[in-house]
Design a protein around this motif. Structure first.
Motif: not given
Length: 333
Positions: A204-205, A212-215, A331-332
């Motif tokens: 989410t940030e 770079l990918a997020s996660g 997952q939110s």
């Protein structure tokens, strides 16, 4: 500066009071300032080596530069502070007057942040007598201990020692290929703990580093390194009001790790896979391989061994951005 017997090995985590006793002993340790400063976007870069030369320092401490005593170049994707080769490590140790039986104590100026990385490096090369000063330089000052405030023009030199080229212990460093295979291992997969901030793990940030990918690595669990540290406000007049970090007490470590891995079943797997018997079935990751070592240090206090995925998210996230590695986001609800 050597231990007289392996039976007298020091604890991995030392208090300022404990270090002060050792400094005043007949066989004082070799003390290393292993400060590394995380680049912060929008803020002037800090030069840890320049700060060491300016002082203050623990008296007779030497500066261990984690970015120079490291493998560099294309073989490690030009990533910073990757594990040095055995030859590099041995040469540096020799120049610092360190032999195989020297007690090495590392600290940093943050409190506790980068010093565990250098301790891990020594331990990974089989150096038994290595310790981290809990709370670092601020804790030393806060305990009323003497400091060296002289500005140095260059690094001090010491009498060199002979450090035979060591062998990196099997399994202490995880490769991308091993981590990728682990994502497909199903119930046989190792526990992977991610030391980054929860928002970066969740995806989410965005990552501050470009490209770079997020996660996070699929199947990994979030255990931010900051959750394992306590904040202490200094009382000594020389640094009164300064807030620094130190490792939390063991009961608090247990609780936080237990929560991160999902309770009793998760903690039992963690204890089994990373037991004190020598198994290294737990892998640690972070942004660049630095703060994963804080997790390593904390887990050691619980009798749990762990390996480090050296390139961490700088390597995985880059590959993920190029479609060469899988990535998950929380997952939110």
């Amino acid at each position: 500066m050597s231990l007289r017997s392996q039976a007298a090995l020091p604890p991995l985590l030392l208090s300022a009071k404990e270090l002060a006793k050792l400094v005043g002993s007949a066989n004082p340790p070799r003390i290393l300032d292993a400060t590394w400063c995380l680049p912060v976007p929008g803020q002037p870069a800090r030069d840890a080596h320049a700060e060491y030369l300016k002082g203050p320092r623990i008296p007779r401490a030497l500066f261990w530069d984690v970015n120079k005593i490291a493998t560099i170049g294309e073989s490690v994707q030009n990533l910073p502070h990757m594990m040095p080769s055995a030859a590099q490590f041995a040469e540096a140790a020799s120049l610092f007057g360190i032999s195989r039986d020297t007690h090495v104590v590392v600290y940093d100026t943050h409190g506790l942040f980068s010093a565990p990385r250098t301790a891990f490096t020594f331990a990974a090369f089989g150096h038994k007598a290595v310790s981290v000063l809990n709370g670092g330089l601020p804790a030393w000052i806060d305990a009323g201990q003497p400091i060296d405030t002289e500005t140095l023009q260059q690094d001090p030199t010491v009498e060199t020692a002979k450090y035979a080229e060591p062998k990196l212990q099997d399994g202490w460093i995880r490769s991308f290929e091993e981590m990728l295979a682990n994502t497909n291992a199903g119930y046989r997969s190792q526990v992977v703990l991610d030391a980054r901030a929860k928002a970066r793990y969740d995806g989410t940030e965005p990552e501050a580093r470009p490209g770079l990918a997020s996660g996070h690595i699929p199947g990994s669990k979030s255990l931010p390194f900051s959750d394992l540290l306590q904040k202490i406000t200094a009382q000594d007049s020389r640094i009164a009001g300064q807030v620094y970090t130190a490792v939390k007490e063991q009961p608090e470590l247990w609780k936080r790790v237990n929560d991160a891995v999902g309770g009793s079943e998760g903690i039992e797997k963690l204890r089994h896979d990373g037991s004190a018997s020598g198994s290294l079935g737990v892998s640690l990751s972070c942004g660049s391989g630095m703060t994963a070592s804080v997790l390593w240090l904390a887990l050691q206090q619980l009798g749990i061994n762990a390996a480090i995925y050296d390139e961490s998210w700088m390597g995985w996230g880059r590959r993920a951005a190029e479609g060469q590695a899988p990535v998950e986001k929380t997952q939110s609800s």
